[in-house]
Design an enzyme around this catalytic site. Structure first.
Site, PDB file in Angstrom:
ATOM      1  N   HIS B  57       0.829  -1.216   0.000  1.00 51.87           N
ATOM      2  CA  HIS B  57       0.000   0.000   0.000  1.00 51.87           C
ATOM      3  C   HIS B  57       0.858   1.257   0.000  1.00 51.87           C
ATOM      4  CE1 HIS B  57      -3.134  -2.811   0.895  1.00 51.87           C
ATOM      5  NE2 HIS B  57      -2.638  -3.100   2.073  1.00 51.87           N
ATOM      6  N   HIS B 219      -7.233  -4.604  -0.816  1.00 52.36           N
ATOM      7  CA  HIS B 219      -6.569  -5.874  -1.130  1.00 52.36           C
ATOM      8  C   HIS B 219      -7.356  -6.607  -2.197  1.00 52.36           C
ATOM      9  CE1 HIS B 219      -6.138  -4.891   3.149  1.00 52.36           C
ATOM     10  NE2 HIS B 219      -4.874  -5.098   2.908  1.00 52.36           N
TER      11      HIS B 219
END
Lengths: 212, 357
Positions: B57, B219
Site C-alpha cells: 500500500h 486488497h
C-alpha cells in the site's frame, strides 16, 4: 503405546511437510474468497517451527507446542498467525509438563486449541472458519473416547468429522475475516482455514495408524 | 507476472533496504522484526504514534514515518498483516515515556496481531491505546461481516494524530482525536484492474476488459457491484454519492479501557454529511492510475461537493494508500473542524508527505 514427545515433534515435522505440499492448494482456496495468502503464510509459519524445534527437542510436550505457537505468531501474520499461534499455545498450556500423552491428553489439547481460536477470533461454529473443522473433530473424538474407542479409532473419527466440517463450509455464508465481504458470493467455496485445520488433524490420525 | 523485483520472497526486505538508504535523515529501518522508525526516536515525553499493516500500500505506512506523522510503521508481507513481535519491538523503540497510540485498520488479522502486541507491551509497562479505522462505506453491514474496512481515512488520521502528538497532546487526547477523525471520515474505492501479489504470481481476482468493480477494498476485496465500465464522471458520482448520502453507520469496536484494564466494546456512530460541512477531499490512486486521471475525478468531485453544499477546505490528491499496481481510485471525505484543519496544516516531514518544513 503411549504418545511421546518424539511423536509430537514428528507431528510438527510432518505437518510442515503436509502444509508445504498443500501450499498452492490452500492459496488457491484463499484466492477464491480471501486474499490468496493462506498457503504461503502457513508454509512460512511451519518452516519457522522447524527452525525452533532443535532448541526444545528434550522439553515437555507443552513447551514444544508453546514454542511452536510463538513461532507461528511471529511469522505467519494475517489472521492465521494469531489464530493458529493461539491454538498451539493453548494446546501447549493443556499439556504443560507432560512427556507422555494419552488420547485424553490429545483431546484436551485439541479442545484447548479450539477454545483459544474462538476467544482470539471472537468467533463460533457456523461462520465459515477453521472452527468448523476443529469443533466437530473435538466432539467426535470425545464421543469416541467416551464409548471406549482407542487412540487410532478416536483420531480417525475426529479426522472424518473434520473433513465433513471442512466440506460443510462450502455452502456456508462467511461472516468473519475478508471472506465476509463477499456476502452471498462466499457461498460455494471451501474455507481455506478449515482446510488447513483438517490437514493437521488428518496428520495426527495418519501417524496413529502407522504406530498401531 | 511482470514486476520490477528480484525474488518474490525478498520484495519487502529489499524495499525496506531501499527506504533506509533513500531517507536516512528521516527514518531508520530495523530488521527482524521489521519496522521503520523515526530517525530521532524516541522523542522524549512525546506520545508515539504507530501504525502498520500488510505491505503493498506504499507509501502507507512506512512512507509516513517522520516528524509530524508516524513514529514507527510495521510492514507485514504483501497484503498480510504484520506480526505482534514487530509492533512490540517498534513500540518499545519509539516510546518516549508518554505512551503509544496504535492506529489499526479494521481487518481481522491486523486487529488480532495488534491486540496481542498491545497486551505484550502493557505487560512490559508501556501505556498503549489502540484506535480502529473503519471508513469504507462500500461495506454496508457490520453484523454479518467484519464491518467497514480501514482505508483512506487512515492516511488522514496518521497525519492529524501525528501532528497532535508533535504538538504535545497527551495519549488520551491523541486517541480521542483519532477516534473522531475515524467517525468523520468516509471512503469508497473502485478498480479497473486487479493486482498481483508477488508471492502468489497471479492476479487476486479477475475483471474483464470492459468491467470494473465498485466498492473494492485495498486488497481486492469485493465491493458492492461488478459492472460495465463507465465514464470518470459517472464513477466519481457513484463513489461520492455513496460517501455523502449513506445513512449513519453504527458498529461496535474493541478498545482498551485503562480504568478497567481490559478490552471493552465501544459503540460508535458516524454522522452523515450535511450541507455546510467543511471537508477534506482525498482522491487516491490505487497505484496504477496516473495523476492525469485523478484530476479528472477531482474536478467532478468538486462539482458534486459544491452541489451538496460541502465546502472543500483542504485536499490531497495522489497515490497514498495503494494496492500494488491496481488501476483504480478511491475517494475519501473527512468532515473537518478548526482543530483538525490546524493539525492538517502543521509541518510534516516524511518520505511520503512533506510540507511546512
Amino acid at each position: 503405546m503411549p504418545i511421546t514427545t518424539a511423536d509430537v515433534l514428528e507431528f510438527l515435522r510432518r505437518s510442515a511437510d503436509v502444509l508445504h505440499e498443500n501450499k498452492e492448494y490452500l492459496t488457491e482456496l484463499d484466492s477464491a474468497i480471501g486474499d490468496a495468502d493462506h498457503g504461503i503464510n502457513m508454509d512460512r509459519g511451519f518452516q519457522n517451527i522447524l527452525k525452533k524445534l532443535p532448541s526444545v527437542e528434550d522439553k515437555d510436550a507443552g513447551t514444544i507446542l508453546k514454542t511452536s505457537g510463538m513461532a507461528l505468531v511471529s511469522s505467519v501474520g494475517g489472521a492465521g498467525g494469531p489464530l493458529y499461534g493461539t491454538a498451539f499455545m493453548q494446546a501447549g498450556m493443556a499439556l504443560a509438563g507432560k512427556y507422555e500423552l494419552t488420547a485424553e491428553d490429545v483431546l484436551a489439547a485439541l479442545d484447548a486449541a479450539l477454545k483459544g481460536v474462538m476467544m482470539r477470533g471472537k468467533s463460533k461454529p457456523g461462520q465459515k472458519t477453521m472452527i468448523d473443522a476443529i469443533d466437530p473433530a473435538v466432539t467426535a473424538m470425545r464421543e469416541a473416547l467416551d464409548s471406549g474407542a482407542d487412540t487410532l479409532e478416536a483420531l480417525e473419527r475426529a479426522t472424518a468429522a473434520a473433513e465433513k466440517g471442512m466440506k460443510d463450509t462450502i455452502p456456508m455464508l462467511a461472516m468473519k475475516g475478508r471472506a465476509s465481504y463477499l456476502g452471498e458470493r462466499s457461498i460455494g467455496h471451501q474455507d481455506p482455514g478449515a482446510t488447513s485445520s483438517y490437514l493437521l488433524i488428518r496428520t495426527m490420525a495418519e501417524m496413529a495408524r502407522e504406530k498401531a | 507476472m511482470k514486476k520490477l523485483i528480484n525474488k518474490p520472497e525478498d520484495v519487502v526486505k529489499e524495499e525496506l533496504e531501499g527506504m533506509a538508504l533513500a531517507y536516512p535523515d528521516l527514518v531508520k529501518v530495523h530488521f527482524d522484526p521489521n519496522f521503520v522508525y523515526r530517525a530521532d526516536a524516541p522523542v522524549k515525553n512525546k506520545v508515539a504514534v504507530i501504525s502498520g499493516g500488510g505491505s503493498g500500500h506504499e507509501p502507507m505506512h512506512g512512507g509516513f514515518v517522520g516528524v509530524g506523522m508516524l513514529d514507527a510503521a510495521c510492514p507485514g508481507e504483501v497484503f498480510t498483516s504484520p506480526t505482534p513481535d514487530q509492533m512490540l519491538e517498534a513500540t518499545k523503540m519509539v516510546n518516549g515515556g508518554a505512551g503509544v497510540l496504535h492506529i489499526v485498520k479494521n481487518y481481522s488479522g491486523d486487529i488480532m496481531n495488534f491486540e496481542m502486541a498491545a497486551d505484550m507491551a502493557r505487560a512490559e509497562g508501556i501505556r498503549v491505546l489502540s484506535i480502529l479505522i473503519d471508513d469504507d462505506v462500500a461495506v454496508k453491514d457490520s453484523l454479518y461481516t467484519q464491518g467497514r474496512r480501514g482505508v483512506g481515512t487512515t492516511v488522514l488520521a496518521e497525519k492529524i494524530c501525528g501532528a497532535a502528538a508533535e504538538k504535545g497532546y497527551d495519549l488520551k487526547r491523541v486517541a480521542d482525536l483519532c477516534r473522531r477523525v475515524n467517525i468523520n471520515g468516509r471512503s469508497m474505492g473502485m478498480a479497473l484492474t486487479p493486482c498481483t501479489v508477488p508471492m502468489a504470481g497471479k492476479p487476486t481476482f479477475e475483471l474483464a476488459e470492459d468491467e470494473m468493480e465498485i466498492g473494492i477494498g485495498i486488497h481486492g476485496e469485493p465491493g458492492r457491484q461488478r459492472m460495465k465500465i463507465k465514464t470518470a464522471d459517472e464513477i466519481t458520482e457513484m463513489l461520492a454519492l455513496s460517501i455523502i448520502e449513506d445513512p449513519a453507520y453504527t458498529r461496535t469496536v474493541r478498545e482498551w479501557d485503562e480504568d478497567k484494564e481490559e478490552w471493552v466494546d465501544v459503540t460508535l456512530e458516524d454522522p452523515p454529511f450535511k450541507a455546510g460541512d467543511r471537508v477534506l477531499a482525498f482522491v487516491n490512486s490505487m497505484g496504477g492510475t496516473p495523476a492525469i486521471e485523478l484530476l479528472i475525478i477531482y474536478r467532478k468531485l468538486h462539482e458534486i461537493c459544491e452541489k451538496k453544499g460541502l465546502k472543500i477546505v483542504r485536499n490531497l490528491i495522489g497515490p497514498y494508500i495503494t494496492s500494488l499496481e491496481m488501476q483504480g481510485c478511491s475517494i475519501t471525505l473527512l468532515k473537518m473542524d478548526d482543530e483538525m484543519i490546524e493539525l492538517w496544516d502543521a509541518p510534516v516531514k516524511t518520505p511520503g508527505l512533506r510540507w511546512g518544513m
